[in-house]
Scaffold this motif. Structure first.
Motif, PDB file in Angstrom:
ATOM      1  N   VAL A  16       0.826  -1.167  -0.079  1.00  0.00           N
ATOM      2  CA  VAL A  16      -0.047   0.071  -0.047  1.00  0.00           C
ATOM      3  C   VAL A  16       0.688   1.191   0.078  1.00  0.00           C
ATOM      4  O   VAL A  16       1.627   1.328   0.989  1.00  0.00           O
ATOM      5  CB  VAL A  16      -0.908   0.113   1.273  1.00  0.00           C
ATOM      6  CG1 VAL A  16      -1.900   1.212   1.128  1.00  0.00           C
ATOM      7  CG2 VAL A  16      -1.595  -1.331   1.422  1.00  0.00           C
ATOM      8  N   ASP A  17       0.791   2.165  -0.909  1.00  0.00           N
ATOM      9  CA  ASP A  17       1.504   3.351  -1.229  1.00  0.00           C
ATOM     10  C   ASP A  17       0.630   4.056  -2.013  1.00  0.00           C
ATOM     11  O   ASP A  17       0.018   3.624  -3.090  1.00  0.00           O
ATOM     12  CB  ASP A  17       2.846   2.932  -1.584  1.00  0.00           C
ATOM     13  CG  ASP A  17       3.668   4.459  -1.659  1.00  0.00           C
ATOM     14  OD1 ASP A  17       3.291   5.222  -2.349  1.00  0.00           O
ATOM     15  OD2 ASP A  17       4.922   4.337  -1.151  1.00  0.00           O
ATOM     16  N   PRO A  44      -5.641   3.337   0.691  1.00  0.00           N
ATOM     17  CA  PRO A  44      -5.706   2.482   1.842  1.00  0.00           C
ATOM     18  C   PRO A  44      -7.373   1.756   2.003  1.00  0.00           C
ATOM     19  O   PRO A  44      -7.280   0.612   2.400  1.00  0.00           O
ATOM     20  CB  PRO A  44      -5.154   3.597   2.972  1.00  0.00           C
ATOM     21  CG  PRO A  44      -4.484   4.489   2.469  1.00  0.00           C
ATOM     22  CD  PRO A  44      -5.031   4.604   0.938  1.00  0.00           C
ATOM     23  N   ILE A  59       2.055  -7.157   5.057  1.00  0.00           N
ATOM     24  CA  ILE A  59       1.671  -5.977   4.544  1.00  0.00           C
ATOM     25  C   ILE A  59       2.789  -5.330   4.786  1.00  0.00           C
ATOM     26  O   ILE A  59       3.658  -5.050   5.587  1.00  0.00           O
ATOM     27  CB  ILE A  59       0.624  -5.531   5.331  1.00  0.00           C
ATOM     28  CG1 ILE A  59      -0.866  -6.103   5.372  1.00  0.00           C
ATOM     29  CG2 ILE A  59       0.249  -3.931   5.102  1.00  0.00           C
ATOM     30  CD1 ILE A  59      -1.903  -5.823   5.965  1.00  0.00           C
ATOM     31  N   THR A  61       3.249  -1.149   4.004  1.00  0.00           N
ATOM     32  CA  THR A  61       2.609   0.060   3.713  1.00  0.00           C
ATOM     33  C   THR A  61       3.532   1.422   3.934  1.00  0.00           C
ATOM     34  O   THR A  61       4.389   1.327   4.700  1.00  0.00           O
ATOM     35  CB  THR A  61       1.275   0.352   4.831  1.00  0.00           C
ATOM     36  OG1 THR A  61       0.814   1.636   4.499  1.00  0.00           O
ATOM     37  CG2 THR A  61       1.783   0.189   6.080  1.00  0.00           C
ATOM     38  N   ASP A  62       3.501   2.399   3.131  1.00  0.00           N
ATOM     39  CA  ASP A  62       3.989   3.520   3.449  1.00  0.00           C
ATOM     40  C   ASP A  62       3.192   4.164   4.607  1.00  0.00           C
ATOM     41  O   ASP A  62       2.161   3.990   4.873  1.00  0.00           O
ATOM     42  CB  ASP A  62       3.675   4.189   2.194  1.00  0.00           C
ATOM     43  CG  ASP A  62       4.630   5.667   2.123  1.00  0.00           C
ATOM     44  OD1 ASP A  62       5.585   5.781   2.638  1.00  0.00           O
ATOM     45  OD2 ASP A  62       4.131   6.479   1.428  1.00  0.00           O
ATOM     46  N   GLY A  70       0.231   5.302   7.770  1.00  0.00           N
ATOM     47  CA  GLY A  70       0.614   3.795   7.617  1.00  0.00           C
ATOM     48  C   GLY A  70       0.189   3.149   9.154  1.00  0.00           C
ATOM     49  O   GLY A  70      -0.070   2.166   9.182  1.00  0.00           O
ATOM     50  N   PHE A  73      -3.503   2.726   9.140  1.00  0.00           N
ATOM     51  CA  PHE A  73      -3.961   1.579   8.335  1.00  0.00           C
ATOM     52  C   PHE A  73      -3.610   0.138   8.861  1.00  0.00           C
ATOM     53  O   PHE A  73      -4.487  -0.711   8.842  1.00  0.00           O
ATOM     54  CB  PHE A  73      -3.090   1.481   6.992  1.00  0.00           C
ATOM     55  CG  PHE A  73      -3.466   0.541   6.091  1.00  0.00           C
ATOM     56  CD1 PHE A  73      -4.453   0.582   5.260  1.00  0.00           C
ATOM     57  CD2 PHE A  73      -2.303  -0.607   5.854  1.00  0.00           C
ATOM     58  CE1 PHE A  73      -4.722  -0.734   4.423  1.00  0.00           C
ATOM     59  CE2 PHE A  73      -2.480  -1.515   5.225  1.00  0.00           C
ATOM     60  CZ  PHE A  73      -3.807  -1.558   4.317  1.00  0.00           C
TER      61      PHE A  73
END
Length: 146
Positions: A16-17, A44, A59, A61-62, A70, A73
């Motif tokens: 995720v980014d 997200p 996962i 994530t950024d 993040g 998230f």
């Protein structure tokens, strides 16, 4: 996006980014170097909706994203499935308070940008949730060392 068959129980890496170009590059690098599928999301909320339907092993994530950072998230994912480990990537030199980290026990590592793909792959393998982490595939291409 090419999805290769997984040799580790069909678990995937969820990426995720909010930057599409970054997702595209990182997804390609991880797909080329980890023997498991990688699903990328730029929103997200879309990624969160997919969590119950995917067999997620990790996962990535950024931290800095527009609608949700993040940490938020990862906390939201924990409410859905607290057993999914997460790695956060960030360009910011930040530290989190003990209280912030206690709220997200599934956050296993923070990787600072820029990084080499091998650093991220090592973290994925290290914190994979079962005894069958994806195999790391080394590259003979000297330009694939991002």
């Amino acid at each position: 996006m090419s999805l290769l068959p997984s040799k580790n129980g069909d678990k995937i890496v969820l990426l995720v980014d909010d930057e599409f170009s970054y997702i595209d590059v990182l997804q390609q690098l991880l797909t080329d170097h980890l023997a498991c599928p990688v699903h990328g999301f730029t929103k997200p909320a879309d990624a969160l909706r997919s969590v119950p339907t995917l067999n997620i092993g990790m996962i990535i994530t950024d931290y800095q994203m527009p609608d949700m950072n993040g940490l938020q998230f990862v906390a939201a994912v924990q409410k859905i499935n607290p057993k999914i480990p997460a790695i956060m990537i960030t360009a910011y030199n930040m530290s989190f308070t003990p209280r912030e980290l206690e709220a997200v026990p599934s956050l296993k590592a923070v990787v600072r940008k820029p990084f080499r793909w091998a650093v991220l792959a090592d973290e994925v393998v290290k914190y994979w949730p079962d005894a069958n982490p994806p195999k790391v595939i080394s590259s003979k291409n000297p330009f694939a060392q991002m």
